[in-house]
Design a protein around this motif. Structure first.
Motif, PDB file in Angstrom:
ATOM      1  N   SER A  28       3.377   6.410  -2.487  1.00 30.50           N
ATOM      2  CA  SER A  28       4.337   6.815  -3.237  1.00 30.50           C
ATOM      3  C   SER A  28       3.720   7.341  -4.769  1.00 30.50           C
ATOM      4  N   ALA A  29       3.190   6.255  -5.262  1.00 30.64           N
ATOM      5  CA  ALA A  29       2.862   6.585  -6.752  1.00 30.64           C
ATOM      6  C   ALA A  29       1.588   7.813  -6.915  1.00 30.64           C
ATOM      7  N   LEU A  30       0.759   7.875  -5.875  1.00 25.30           N
ATOM      8  CA  LEU A  30      -0.143   8.856  -5.804  1.00 25.30           C
ATOM      9  C   LEU A  30       0.446  10.127  -5.419  1.00 25.30           C
ATOM     10  N   ARG A  31       1.320  10.199  -4.580  1.00 24.20           N
ATOM     11  CA  ARG A  31       1.883  11.522  -4.137  1.00 24.20           C
ATOM     12  C   ARG A  31       2.877  11.963  -5.184  1.00 24.20           C
ATOM     13  N   HIS A  32       3.744  11.184  -5.907  1.00 24.85           N
ATOM     14  CA  HIS A  32       4.172  11.545  -6.959  1.00 24.85           C
ATOM     15  C   HIS A  32       3.415  12.352  -8.289  1.00 24.85           C
ATOM     16  N   ALA A  33       2.408  11.660  -8.307  1.00 20.79           N
ATOM     17  CA  ALA A  33       1.260  11.846  -9.374  1.00 20.79           C
ATOM     18  C   ALA A  33       0.689  13.605  -8.948  1.00 20.79           C
ATOM     19  N   ALA A  34       0.537  13.465  -7.737  1.00 20.55           N
ATOM     20  CA  ALA A  34       0.158  14.630  -7.092  1.00 20.55           C
ATOM     21  C   ALA A  34       0.909  15.977  -7.267  1.00 20.55           C
ATOM     22  N   ALA A  35       2.147  15.557  -6.998  1.00 19.91           N
ATOM     23  CA  ALA A  35       3.499  16.658  -6.909  1.00 19.91           C
ATOM     24  C   ALA A  35       3.843  16.926  -8.465  1.00 19.91           C
ATOM     25  N   ALA A  36       3.961  15.876  -9.277  1.00 17.50           N
ATOM     26  CA  ALA A  36       4.730  16.189 -10.636  1.00 17.50           C
ATOM     27  C   ALA A  36       3.826  15.579 -11.807  1.00 17.50           C
ATOM     28  N   GLY A  37       2.692  15.514 -11.673  1.00 14.23           N
ATOM     29  CA  GLY A  37       1.784  14.905 -12.664  1.00 14.23           C
ATOM     30  C   GLY A  37       2.343  13.445 -13.007  1.00 14.23           C
ATOM     31  N   LEU A  38       1.511  12.688 -13.984  1.00  9.72           N
ATOM     32  CA  LEU A  38       1.764  11.528 -14.682  1.00  9.72           C
ATOM     33  C   LEU A  38       2.553  11.615 -15.887  1.00  9.72           C
ATOM     34  N   PRO A  39       4.181  11.125 -15.920  1.00  6.77           N
ATOM     35  CA  PRO A  39       4.613  11.371 -17.064  1.00  6.77           C
ATOM     36  C   PRO A  39       4.444  10.177 -17.968  1.00  6.77           C
ATOM     37  N   GLY A  40       4.666  10.719 -19.255  1.00  3.42           N
ATOM     38  CA  GLY A  40       4.630   9.640 -20.519  1.00  3.42           C
ATOM     39  C   GLY A  40       3.101   9.342 -20.537  1.00  3.42           C
ATOM     40  N   GLY A  41       3.059   7.928 -20.720  1.00  7.59           N
ATOM     41  CA  GLY A  41       1.689   7.508 -20.835  1.00  7.59           C
ATOM     42  C   GLY A  41       1.195   6.662 -19.444  1.00  7.59           C
ATOM     43  N   HIS A  42       1.981   6.792 -18.459  1.00 10.60           N
ATOM     44  CA  HIS A  42       1.318   6.279 -16.988  1.00 10.60           C
ATOM     45  C   HIS A  42       0.132   6.830 -17.163  1.00 10.60           C
ATOM     46  N   HIS A  43      -0.736   5.812 -16.486  1.00  6.80           N
ATOM     47  CA  HIS A  43      -2.087   6.363 -15.866  1.00  6.80           C
ATOM     48  C   HIS A  43      -2.417   5.065 -14.832  1.00  6.80           C
ATOM     49  N   PHE A  44      -3.295   5.558 -13.768  1.00  7.48           N
ATOM     50  CA  PHE A  44      -3.540   4.632 -12.979  1.00  7.48           C
ATOM     51  C   PHE A  44      -5.094   4.293 -12.829  1.00  7.48           C
ATOM     52  N   TYR A  45      -5.229   3.118 -12.800  1.00  6.34           N
ATOM     53  CA  TYR A  45      -6.449   2.196 -12.496  1.00  6.34           C
ATOM     54  C   TYR A  45      -6.489   1.978 -10.967  1.00  6.34           C
ATOM     55  N   ARG A 101       0.844  -1.182   0.121  1.00  8.12           N
ATOM     56  CA  ARG A 101       0.034  -0.220   0.026  1.00  8.12           C
ATOM     57  C   ARG A 101       0.800   1.252   0.038  1.00  8.12           C
ATOM     58  N   GLN A 102       2.446   1.029   0.641  1.00  6.65           N
ATOM     59  CA  GLN A 102       2.960   2.305   0.647  1.00  6.65           C
ATOM     60  C   GLN A 102       3.512   2.619  -0.765  1.00  6.65           C
ATOM     61  N   VAL A 103       3.474   1.619  -1.739  1.00  9.23           N
ATOM     62  CA  VAL A 103       3.796   1.879  -3.188  1.00  9.23           C
ATOM     63  C   VAL A 103       2.754   2.528  -3.767  1.00  9.23           C
ATOM     64  N   ALA A 112      -7.464  -2.809  -5.726  1.00  6.41           N
ATOM     65  CA  ALA A 112      -6.590  -3.036  -6.979  1.00  6.41           C
ATOM     66  C   ALA A 112      -6.176  -1.706  -7.230  1.00  6.41           C
ATOM     67  N   PHE A 113      -4.859  -1.743  -7.802  1.00  3.71           N
ATOM     68  CA  PHE A 113      -3.801  -0.520  -8.262  1.00  3.71           C
ATOM     69  C   PHE A 113      -3.240  -1.037  -9.575  1.00  3.71           C
ATOM     70  N   ALA A 114      -3.434  -0.312 -10.614  1.00  6.84           N
ATOM     71  CA  ALA A 114      -2.616  -0.880 -11.545  1.00  6.84           C
ATOM     72  C   ALA A 114      -2.187   0.505 -12.452  1.00  6.84           C
ATOM     73  N   ASP A 115      -1.023   0.270 -13.075  1.00  5.17           N
ATOM     74  CA  ASP A 115      -0.387   1.259 -14.091  1.00  5.17           C
ATOM     75  C   ASP A 115      -0.256   0.361 -15.334  1.00  5.17           C
TER      76      ASP A 115
END
Length: 170
Positions: free
Chosen positions: A31-48, A26-28, A114-117
């Motif tokens: 970390s992914a959500l905090r990164h997206a909140a601070a810097a956006g999602l790079p390239g084609g990354h997106h989260f389900y 869950r800490q992963v 579930a969490f997916a990129d």
């Protein structure tokens, strides 16, 4: 004796390794959500993100709760805003639009199943147990010394409502 027999005779662990693993994974997500909140999602990354809508603390519009009474999947890609994760890493908040109607969702991370990129074929699944609601009958009633004392020496002050009524002019 085969390897299958060894697996069937494994002793039960006295340490909660499964719980620790779930918590670490869950800490992963945090970390992914905090990164997206601070810097956006790079390239084609997106989260389900799939979560239990019936989990305590989940706040979604009523129309979505009717449509998704138990579980819902959201996609964070291009059209999300105000993504935050609280300081303790326990709750996320995100702004999304559903049928053109802007909405803010508040989701305890413990509700995520579930969490997916998909961009990198990364995915996690979590065990989520929705706590049973507390029934009034389940709340212990204090007895003995735990019960606050009530004054019993003398009648309670009674105030007449007449004192607060408007008086009509004669």
């Amino acid at each position: 004796m085969s390897d299958d027999d060894d697996e069937l005779n494994l002793p039960d662990s006295l340490l909660p390794y499964d719980d620790w693993t779930q918590e670490a994974l869950r800490q992963v997500v945090v970390s992914a959500l905090r990164h997206a909140a601070a810097a956006g999602l790079p390239g084609g990354h997106h989260f389900y993100i799939t979560f239990r809508t019936d989990y305590p603390g989940v706040q979604i519009p009523d129309r979505l709760r009717v449509q998704y009474p138990e579980e819902m999947t959201i996609v964070l890609q291009h059209q999300f805003h105000s993504l935050t994760v609280d300081d303790e890493g326990k709750v996320m908040s995100v702004g999304l639009s559903f049928s053109g109607i802007p909405s803010t969702l508040i989701i305890p991370l413990a509700a995520i199943t579930a969490f997916a990129d998909p961009e990198v074929r990364f995915g996690l699944h979590f065990e989520v147990v929705v706590p049973e609601p507390i029934k009034v009958a389940d709340i212990p009633v204090p007895e003995g010394d735990d019960v606050p004392a009530r004054p019993t020496d003398g009648p309670a002050d009674v105030v007449s409502l007449d004192a607060f009524r408007r008086r009509q002019k004669d």
